[in-house]
Design a protein around this motif. Sequence first.
Motif, mmCIF file in Angstrom:
data_model
loop_
_atom_site.group_PDB
_atom_site.id
_atom_site.type_symbol
_atom_site.label_atom_id
_atom_site.label_comp_id
_atom_site.label_asym_id
_atom_site.label_seq_id
_atom_site.Cartn_x
_atom_site.Cartn_y
_atom_site.Cartn_z
ATOM 1 N N THR A 97 0.834 -1.206 0.000
ATOM 2 C CA THR A 97 0.000 0.000 0.000
ATOM 3 C C THR A 97 0.864 1.250 0.000
ATOM 4 O OG1 THR A 97 -1.770 -1.160 1.185
ATOM 5 C CG2 THR A 97 -1.812 1.249 1.242
ATOM 6 N N LEU A 98 1.878 1.279 0.851
ATOM 7 C CA LEU A 98 2.766 2.439 0.883
ATOM 8 C C LEU A 98 3.583 2.549 -0.401
ATOM 9 C CD1 LEU A 98 4.149 2.609 4.539
ATOM 10 C CD2 LEU A 98 2.183 3.762 3.541
ATOM 11 N N GLN A 99 4.009 1.407 -0.943
ATOM 12 C CA GLN A 99 4.808 1.437 -2.173
ATOM 13 C C GLN A 99 4.029 2.064 -3.321
ATOM 14 O OE1 GLN A 99 7.920 0.796 -3.187
ATOM 15 N NE2 GLN A 99 7.380 1.181 -5.323
ATOM 16 N N ASN A 101 1.014 3.762 -3.251
ATOM 17 C CA ASN A 101 0.314 5.022 -2.996
ATOM 18 C C ASN A 101 1.222 6.173 -2.596
ATOM 19 O OD1 ASN A 101 -1.913 3.429 -3.422
ATOM 20 N ND2 ASN A 101 -2.788 3.684 -1.391
ATOM 21 N N LEU A 102 2.424 5.881 -2.108
ATOM 22 C CA LEU A 102 3.282 6.949 -1.596
ATOM 23 C C LEU A 102 4.698 6.908 -2.156
ATOM 24 C CD1 LEU A 102 3.604 9.371 0.290
ATOM 25 C CD2 LEU A 102 4.044 7.770 2.171
ATOM 26 N N THR A 103 5.349 5.748 -2.087
ATOM 27 C CA THR A 103 6.742 5.675 -2.551
ATOM 28 C C THR A 103 6.834 5.865 -4.061
ATOM 29 O OG1 THR A 103 7.287 4.195 -0.716
ATOM 30 C CG2 THR A 103 8.848 4.297 -2.550
ATOM 31 N N TYR A 141 -4.263 2.462 4.135
ATOM 32 C CA TYR A 141 -4.644 3.383 3.065
ATOM 33 C C TYR A 141 -4.607 4.822 3.569
ATOM 34 C CZ TYR A 141 -7.460 5.358 -0.749
ATOM 35 O OH TYR A 141 -7.902 6.112 -1.806
ATOM 36 N N SER A 144 -1.101 6.136 3.832
ATOM 37 C CA SER A 144 -0.500 6.457 2.532
ATOM 38 C C SER A 144 -1.043 7.770 1.978
ATOM 39 C CB SER A 144 -0.746 5.317 1.539
ATOM 40 O OG SER A 144 -2.117 5.211 1.179
ATOM 41 N N LYS A 145 -2.328 8.026 2.164
ATOM 42 C CA LYS A 145 -2.922 9.249 1.612
ATOM 43 C C LYS A 145 -2.558 10.471 2.454
ATOM 44 C CE LYS A 145 -4.765 7.475 -2.022
ATOM 45 N NZ LYS A 145 -4.258 7.839 -3.376
#
Length: 244
Positions: A97-99, A101-103, A141, A144-145
């Motif tokens: 999820t972090l990969q 949505n964010l990374t 989620y 990440s947002k």
Amino acid sequence: MTDWTSKVALVTGGRSGIGAAIADALAEKGVRVITAQRGEDSVHESIVADFLRPDTPKRVVEQVISKAGQLDMLVNNAGLMREGTAIEMSEKDFSDTLQLNLTAPFMLIKHALPHLIAAKGGIVNIGSIEGLGSNPRHSAYCASKAGIHAMTRGVAVDHGPDGVRCNAIAPGWIDTELNTAFIASLGDPEAFRAQIGGIHPVGRTGKPEEVATLARWLLSDEAAFVTGQVWTVDGGRTSKLSLP
């Protein structure tokens, strides 16, 4: 006035939902749009890309430059939601999820910045009202947002002097293909639609095109003094208190 026809935009997750609406809105003005996602895009030029792979952002930016010779606009829209409480969720699901949505958005920005600086270009990151609050079982989620919102401000501060603007949009419930299919799968879709519409002061859920219109404005010269902001598009949902 924005000279749209001289611009090149990269839209991740641009084959469906909000991403497709943004890609269409830019293309309507004459922007050369390239989308990137796991499959081919039948409407716009596209790059097949799996953003769970750490090497993908650099490759995608390089392919855009190889195809078009420039990059003026970056829209980070591709996203992933895996549900579960902190007890239920696996480390891999949290990491994925972090990969995605964010990374991946951070790395796309990193590799796009030299080209965006040359173009005095713009970035729009698609966050969520779940970066401001939370629905049940969405802690990963939400993290990440919220990160996307914070990163937007940081990039705006660091690269405003370079002529690059960075904003985010936090959509609420939008009638994407995924949400529409979910509603259709319920026992009483019309009752659910009335219920979900009722939590919005405007009395309905949103349309992808209503997010796309804002994204296009944020990327235009008309928004030249707008950066580092998170724009909520939720029909007033987060402004409405629940009844006692």
